[in-house]
Design an enzyme around this catalytic site. Structure first.
Site, PDB file in Angstrom:
ATOM      1  N   ILE A 101       0.817  -1.221   0.000  1.00 42.44           N
ATOM      2  CA  ILE A 101       0.000   0.000   0.000  1.00 42.44           C
ATOM      3  C   ILE A 101       0.845   1.263   0.000  1.00 42.44           C
ATOM      4  O   ILE A 101       0.411   2.297  -0.513  1.00 42.44           O
ATOM      5  CB  ILE A 101      -1.005  -0.019   1.181  1.00 42.44           C
ATOM      6  CG1 ILE A 101      -2.163   0.942   0.932  1.00 42.44           C
ATOM      7  CG2 ILE A 101      -0.310   0.276   2.501  1.00 42.44           C
ATOM      8  CD1 ILE A 101      -3.343   0.753   1.847  1.00 42.44           C
ATOM      9  N   ASP A 113       1.124  -0.437   9.464  1.00 40.52           N
ATOM     10  CA  ASP A 113       1.481   0.744  10.251  1.00 40.52           C
ATOM     11  C   ASP A 113       2.998   0.969  10.222  1.00 40.52           C
ATOM     12  O   ASP A 113       3.476   2.081   9.931  1.00 40.52           O
ATOM     13  CB  ASP A 113       1.001   0.489  11.693  1.00 40.52           C
ATOM     14  CG  ASP A 113       0.828   1.756  12.493  1.00 40.52           C
ATOM     15  OD1 ASP A 113       1.063   2.847  11.940  1.00 40.52           O
ATOM     16  OD2 ASP A 113       0.455   1.651  13.670  1.00 40.52           O
ATOM     17  N   GLY A 170      -4.588  -8.779  10.003  1.00 39.01           N
ATOM     18  CA  GLY A 170      -3.202  -9.163  10.266  1.00 39.01           C
ATOM     19  C   GLY A 170      -3.038  -9.533  11.730  1.00 39.01           C
ATOM     20  O   GLY A 170      -3.624 -10.511  12.210  1.00 39.01           O
ATOM     21  N   VAL A 171      -2.280  -8.713  12.433  1.00 37.17           N
ATOM     22  CA  VAL A 171      -2.017  -8.953  13.857  1.00 37.17           C
ATOM     23  C   VAL A 171      -3.325  -9.034  14.660  1.00 37.17           C
ATOM     24  O   VAL A 171      -3.417  -9.778  15.645  1.00 37.17           O
ATOM     25  CB  VAL A 171      -1.105  -7.829  14.412  1.00 37.17           C
ATOM     26  CG1 VAL A 171      -0.964  -7.926  15.923  1.00 37.17           C
ATOM     27  CG2 VAL A 171       0.261  -7.899  13.750  1.00 37.17           C
ATOM     28  N   TYR A 172      -4.353  -8.304  14.231  1.00 37.08           N
ATOM     29  CA  TYR A 172      -5.618  -8.286  14.982  1.00 37.08           C
ATOM     30  C   TYR A 172      -6.494  -9.519  14.727  1.00 37.08           C
ATOM     31  O   TYR A 172      -7.569  -9.661  15.314  1.00 37.08           O
ATOM     32  CB  TYR A 172      -6.393  -6.993  14.725  1.00 37.08           C
ATOM     33  CG  TYR A 172      -5.859  -5.798  15.503  1.00 37.08           C
ATOM     34  CD1 TYR A 172      -4.731  -5.910  16.310  1.00 37.08           C
ATOM     35  CD2 TYR A 172      -6.483  -4.554  15.442  1.00 37.08           C
ATOM     36  CE1 TYR A 172      -4.241  -4.816  17.023  1.00 37.08           C
ATOM     37  CE2 TYR A 172      -6.003  -3.458  16.166  1.00 37.08           C
ATOM     38  CZ  TYR A 172      -4.874  -3.597  16.941  1.00 37.08           C
ATOM     39  OH  TYR A 172      -4.400  -2.510  17.648  1.00 37.08           O
ATOM     40  N   GLY A 217       3.215  -4.411  10.925  1.00 39.81           N
ATOM     41  CA  GLY A 217       2.350  -4.565   9.749  1.00 39.81           C
ATOM     42  C   GLY A 217       2.326  -3.329   8.859  1.00 39.81           C
ATOM     43  O   GLY A 217       3.351  -2.692   8.625  1.00 39.81           O
TER      44      GLY A 217
END
Ligand code: ADP
Length: 174
Positions: free
Chosen positions: A14, A37, A127-129, A35
């Site tokens: 992105i 972020d 992802g992580v969530y 990720g």
């Protein structure tokens, strides 16, 4: 005029998208994470974090609530703005779908307020969530399709083959 944005799918990163706004799957601290972020702050440079810190010092002292969105500069990225949104952590016991849908609606609202016409989204929360990818894709696509917006194009940027397939199936099946 408001209508539902055209949806496009792109495999890749992105941070490389030439769009008006890219959406960050941030955490409520707004002070960086892993990720997407991590990639956005790394590639976008320190200006983004400086604006995030200013938001924390002002309006968002307690952090950005889940399901909400806020914009900053995109720094050195080839976009004009980063819209930070906080996805819900996936839960087996509680249905948090409405919060995930809210991320897409609120991000589009903020982007439209800025005058953005093209907006790139990652698979928020997938992802992580921990949100299951097929369900994350369903919520993302259904929400954008049911939102009237001055934004003309929503580009989902999918980082791996599995994410791309999940979004492609959802976009082409209905
Ligand atoms: P969350 O904490 O909301 O789950 P993550 O950043 O961990 O957010 O992951 C969200 C999705 O973004 C995942 O599918 C992940 O593979 C993907 N992703 C990670 N890096 C990038 C990137 N540079 N561009 C696009 N998508 C990315």
């Amino acid at each position: 005029m408001a209508h539902s944005p055209k949806i496009t799918l792109v495999p890749g990163d992105i941070t490389e998208q030439h769009v008006d706004a890219i959406v960050n799957a941030a955490n409520s601290s707004l002070l960086g994470g892993g990720g997407v972020d991590g990639a956005i702050h790394r590639r976008g440079g320190p200006e983004i974090l400086a604006e995030c810190r200013a938001l924390r010092a002002g309006h968002y002292g307690g952090g950005l609530p889940t399901g909400r969105a806020v914009a900053t500069t995109a720094g050195r990225l080839p976009a004009r703005w980063v819209v930070h949104t906080v996805g819900p952590v996936w839960s087996r016991d509680e249905d948090r779908s409405e919060l995930l849908a809210s991320c897409y609606r609120e991000s589009l609202r903020i982007a439209a307020e800025l005058g953005a016409r093209t907006v790139a989204f990652p698979a928020v929360s997938a992802g992580v969530y921990g949100w299951p990818m097929e369900d994350a894709a369903r919520i993302a696509v259904e929400t954008v399709r049911s939102t009237q917006s001055a934004v003309e194009e929503v580009r989902f940027v999918l980082f791996d083959e599995r994410a791309y397939q999940a979004f492609a199936e959802r976009v082409h099946s209905s």
